[in-house]
Design a protein around this motif. Structure first.
Motif, short mmCIF file in Angstrom:
data_model
loop_
_atom_site.label_atom_id
_atom_site.label_comp_id
_atom_site.label_asym_id
_atom_site.label_seq_id
_atom_site.Cartn_x
_atom_site.Cartn_y
_atom_site.Cartn_z
N PHE A 19 50.10 46.00 63.75
CA PHE A 19 49.21 45.92 64.90
C PHE A 19 48.14 44.88 64.61
N LYS A 20 47.95 43.97 65.56
CA LYS A 20 46.92 42.94 65.38
C LYS A 20 45.75 43.28 66.31
N ARG A 21 44.57 43.39 65.71
CA ARG A 21 43.35 43.70 66.47
C ARG A 21 42.80 42.40 67.03
N LEU A 22 42.69 42.30 68.34
CA LEU A 22 42.36 40.99 68.94
C LEU A 22 40.91 40.59 68.71
N ARG A 23 40.03 41.55 68.59
CA ARG A 23 38.60 41.26 68.40
C ARG A 23 38.37 40.33 67.21
N ASP A 24 39.04 40.65 66.07
CA ASP A 24 38.79 39.90 64.83
C ASP A 24 40.08 39.44 64.13
N GLN A 25 41.23 39.59 64.83
CA GLN A 25 42.52 39.14 64.28
C GLN A 25 42.93 39.90 63.02
N GLU A 26 42.27 41.01 62.71
CA GLU A 26 42.68 41.84 61.57
C GLU A 26 44.03 42.50 61.87
N LYS A 27 44.80 42.75 60.81
CA LYS A 27 46.11 43.38 60.99
C LYS A 27 46.20 44.70 60.23
N ALA A 28 46.99 45.61 60.74
CA ALA A 28 47.26 46.86 60.04
C ALA A 28 48.74 47.20 60.23
N VAL A 29 49.40 47.59 59.14
CA VAL A 29 50.80 48.03 59.25
C VAL A 29 50.79 49.56 59.25
N ILE A 30 51.37 50.13 60.30
CA ILE A 30 51.30 51.58 60.48
C ILE A 30 52.71 52.11 60.70
N SER A 31 53.06 53.17 60.00
CA SER A 31 54.42 53.70 60.13
C SER A 31 54.52 54.65 61.31
N LEU A 32 55.73 54.85 61.77
CA LEU A 32 56.00 55.66 62.96
C LEU A 32 55.47 57.09 62.82
N ASN A 33 55.37 57.56 61.57
CA ASN A 33 54.88 58.93 61.35
C ASN A 33 53.37 59.00 61.27
N GLN A 34 52.71 57.85 61.22
CA GLN A 34 51.27 57.83 60.97
C GLN A 34 50.55 57.13 62.11
N LEU A 35 51.12 57.20 63.31
CA LEU A 35 50.59 56.36 64.39
C LEU A 35 49.14 56.68 64.75
N SER A 36 48.68 57.87 64.41
CA SER A 36 47.29 58.19 64.77
C SER A 36 46.31 57.32 63.98
N GLU A 37 46.80 56.69 62.89
CA GLU A 37 45.92 55.74 62.17
C GLU A 37 45.46 54.59 63.07
N LEU A 38 46.26 54.31 64.10
CA LEU A 38 45.87 53.23 65.01
C LEU A 38 44.54 53.55 65.70
N LYS A 39 44.28 54.83 65.93
CA LYS A 39 43.01 55.22 66.56
C LYS A 39 41.81 54.82 65.70
N GLU A 40 41.94 55.05 64.41
CA GLU A 40 40.85 54.67 63.50
C GLU A 40 40.72 53.15 63.44
N PHE A 41 41.88 52.49 63.35
CA PHE A 41 41.88 51.03 63.27
C PHE A 41 41.19 50.42 64.49
N LEU A 42 41.40 51.02 65.64
CA LEU A 42 40.79 50.49 66.88
C LEU A 42 39.49 51.18 67.23
N GLU A 43 39.08 52.13 66.38
CA GLU A 43 37.85 52.89 66.62
C GLU A 43 37.81 53.49 68.03
N LEU A 44 38.90 54.14 68.39
CA LEU A 44 38.98 54.76 69.72
C LEU A 44 38.17 56.05 69.74
N THR A 45 37.45 56.25 70.83
CA THR A 45 36.68 57.50 70.95
C THR A 45 37.31 58.46 71.94
N HIS A 46 38.17 57.96 72.84
CA HIS A 46 38.79 58.87 73.80
C HIS A 46 39.94 59.64 73.16
N GLY A 47 40.25 60.78 73.75
CA GLY A 47 41.44 61.54 73.32
C GLY A 47 41.22 62.33 72.07
#
Lengths: 452, 452
Positions: free
Chosen positions: A424-452
């Motif tokens: 996943f490439k974060r567009l704000r700063d072009q940072e990347k994170a590789v996240i496995s199908l079993n760990q998809l909730s890590e994307l929330k932290e990577f994107l600092e999501l507050t909803h859900g």
């Protein structure tokens, strides 16, 4: 019928207008984000004060409006028609009659006071101009069965609280306020006017701010030829503070008749409201159904000097339905005038970008099932996911994501599917994170999501 | 006008009906909480799929509906009237014409596909009955300009995703689906029908599920006297699976004409949708504007066997506005039929209590200013606060708080004001916490509030 569609499509002279009906608006996504932002503030301020949401039908039988409102409104401003069952119905031009009808139905089942709010769409046959459209949405808050003077204070807090929640202060707006009990008593006891003459004088007051001093003087000369009475009326018109009002009521012996108002302005001084509430003898709220405090919130900017909100106390609406009297206080605040106010004072943010967390794309059609699956799993985690449909080149995908305002992008190739992990490439700063199908909730932290 | 109100109030024979206009609903706070719960799910599922909110006016010029819809609707089901400027206008009976008008206005400014959703209130002149009212709210989702077959799949995911978000499964509902390209090609190429005869046969198909087998047979005898053609039509009517469809298309040489549908059902098998999508030859969505896939979501319960949702692909709507063709796919899902479905399967929680965090009361009127101040400070912290207006006995205050469903109560006496700290009682377990005026945010932890 399909034939007709094709006919119209082919015959260019028959093409239809793309514009909305006169005096109404289309809300494209950007406008809708703005509207939702404003409506969410309305809901929030109402609920912070303990108000509960209600709604009614968009049409009512016309009798409901005849019973409680001015004839002017029925004849000239209402959208009314006869239905196929010979009922005379109208699109709601305001919410209070519906509210009163609903409260009359159920008030016995609820502890008092009732605190209700709504944001209905309303229609009036207006000449469209700045601040006035034929369709608008109106924030309505009402309290029924509150102790004297306290419902009024709370309602003023809700209305002003909404404006303050956008950052508005007493520099931007003021609440102009009067009381029908004072005006009624003054007209009847001091001026000794019968109800017909009082009615006419109400009309003059209602117009006082909209006409020139000469025109006002002429109307008064006609209606009040007696010089003593005219002087008394001029005295009234020059009241500027609650202290002036207090002296005036004492001088003319009207304190008992206007006791509810006296109690109100005495309580007012111990709340934070006294800075923004200004006495104004010309505020009477037309020929409407108010019986006590009446008020309008005005924009103080000379560029947008108009009422944003109107309201007051009404004592007799439930009686129309043969129910015992129960006092109500409320206000209506339209989205068009509110938006003008907020824009005049630059109190609105921008609403450009869609709020979307991730855009998924895939390099070959054969990977479509995996892309649908990844999208499905992310949505189950409350991650707002757009699937870029169809094969696409990464460069175009990133351009599209930037334009739409996505927070991140992932592009699925056969490698990713084999490994079961995605970059996943974060567009704000072009940072990347590789996240496995079993760990998809890590994307929330990577994107600092507050909803859900 | 006030005089009229009093007159009506006094003359009991003149009292007004408290009921809403026929076929419409009042939403009291409990009903409104239910509605908000349902609407919030709609918003959430749409936004999780990258759809953006839009809205249009509640009235449109009648021409818009004449151009795209069936005559039946215009003549019998629409609320239309002439406005004071001699325009023929109608209350919106559905959202798609407004949507097409809006997309025609702005589609050039947006990257494709456009994904838009709305939850408008709509009116149709219906005979009110279970599942059908004159006013309802309808969740509309549409995608414009998506690659072939993929927009259809996504739209089916959104519609079924909404039902799943309430806990519904394939035990509760199924998606009955067909394709107008298949039907058109079969009628034209196989049966060799002209457009008039096809039109009639469409009407028969549309009624097929609503009439007895005898009645259906009679209609077919009249319309298809040729026995070969009738056998072909019966063959069509007996198609039950996509595999049946595939054989049928091959047998009659219709694969090219229905290529879009073939591509669709091939993709379908690799998504999670194939379990809930069932081919149904009688689904054609009336005489409406669809040109490709058409579908209805049906409740599987025998007690509520009806369509909850209808939708499909339409290719020609933008051309009515002289714009180039751009394919759209969408659905409409009404709140009345959805609520019936959810209640039939017990998929809705109860909506009894208002969501309010704290009730403030005070022992003497002299403490009113402090009570208003405390309420104000709590609201600034996003704590939903009701102020119990007027002096009140603690016992009554607690009874009221229980009835309203408050989470906590605080009662202000002169001691509390002197100390600048307040005792909050949590109603769930009667636990108490003393919190000072400077530490009010501690109340959030005490009540375990998640909002704000």
């Amino acid at each position: 019928m399909m034939a007709m569609v094709f006919y119209l499509a082919k015959g260019s002279s028959m093409s239809l207008s793309k514009l909305p009906y006169k005096g109404t608006r289309d809300f494209f996504p950007t406008e809708m984000r703005k509207r939702d932002f404003i409506f969410n503030r309305m809901k929030k301020i109402a609920e912070l004060h303990g108000y509960e949401a209600y709604d009614g039908p968009m049409v009512e039988e016309v009798e409901l409006y005849l019973a409680k409102s001015g004839e002017e409104l029925i004849n000239e401003q209402i959208y009314s028609f006869i239905d196929r069952g010979d009922r005379k119905v109208a699109i709601r031009p305001e919410m209070t009659p519906t509210l009163a009808r609903m409260v009359a139905q159920v008030h016995r089942e609820f502890p008092k006071p009732l605190r209700w709010y709504a944001i209905p769409n309303l229609m009036r046959y207006e000449k469209p101009q700045k601040g006035r459209l034929r369709e608008h949405w109106q924030f309505n808050c009402d309290i029924f069965g509150a102790p004297e003077a306290l419902g009024e204070i709370e309602i003023l807090q809700v209305a002003s609280g909404l404006l303050k929640s956008f950052g508005a202060t007493e520099e931007h707006f003021e609440i102009l306020l009067n009381d029908r009990r004072l005006v009624d008593a003054f007209f009847k006891q001091t001026l000794n006017f019968d109800s017909e003459r009082s009615h006419k004088l109400y009309k003059v007051l209602d117009k006082a701010k909209k006409v020139s001093n000469e025109a006002l003087g002429k109307m008064l000369d006609e209606l009040i030829p007696e010089s003593v009475k005219k002087n008394q009326f001029v005295h009234y018109l020059n009241l500027k503070t609650f202290s002036d009002v207090d002296n005036f009521l004492t001088m003319y012996g009207l304190k008992d008749a206007a006791a509810g108002f006296v109690s109100f302005y005495k309580k007012l001084s111990s709340t934070g409201l006294s800075k923004i509430v200004v006495y104004d003898p010309t505020i009477v709220r037309g020929l409407d159904y108010y019986t006590g405090v009446v008020f309008e919130i005005f924009d103080k900017s000379p560029e947008n000097r108009r009422a944003i909100c109107g309201g007051g106390a009404y004592g007799n609406l439930l009686q129309i339905f043969n129910e015992p009297a129960m006092g109500g206080v409320g206000f209506g605040l339209g989205d068009v005038t509110l938006t003008d106010f907020l824009e005049t004072h630059k109190l609105l943010p921008e609403f450009k970008a869609q709020d979307c967390d991730v855009l998924i794309s895939y390099l070959e059609d054969s990977l479509e099932p995996q892309a649908f699956e990844l999208a499905h799993k992310l949505r189950e985690l409350n991650i707002k996911t757009e699937l870029h449909l169809g094969e696409a080149k990464p460069k175009k995908v990133f351009q599209y994501a930037e334009k739409k305002g996505h927070k991140s992008v992932t592009i699925i190739g056969s490698e990713e599917v084999k490994n079961g992990s995605f970059e996943f490439k974060r567009l704000r700063d072009q940072e990347k994170a590789v996240i496995s199908l079993n760990q998809l909730s890590e994307l929330k932290e990577f994107l600092e999501l507050t909803h859900g």
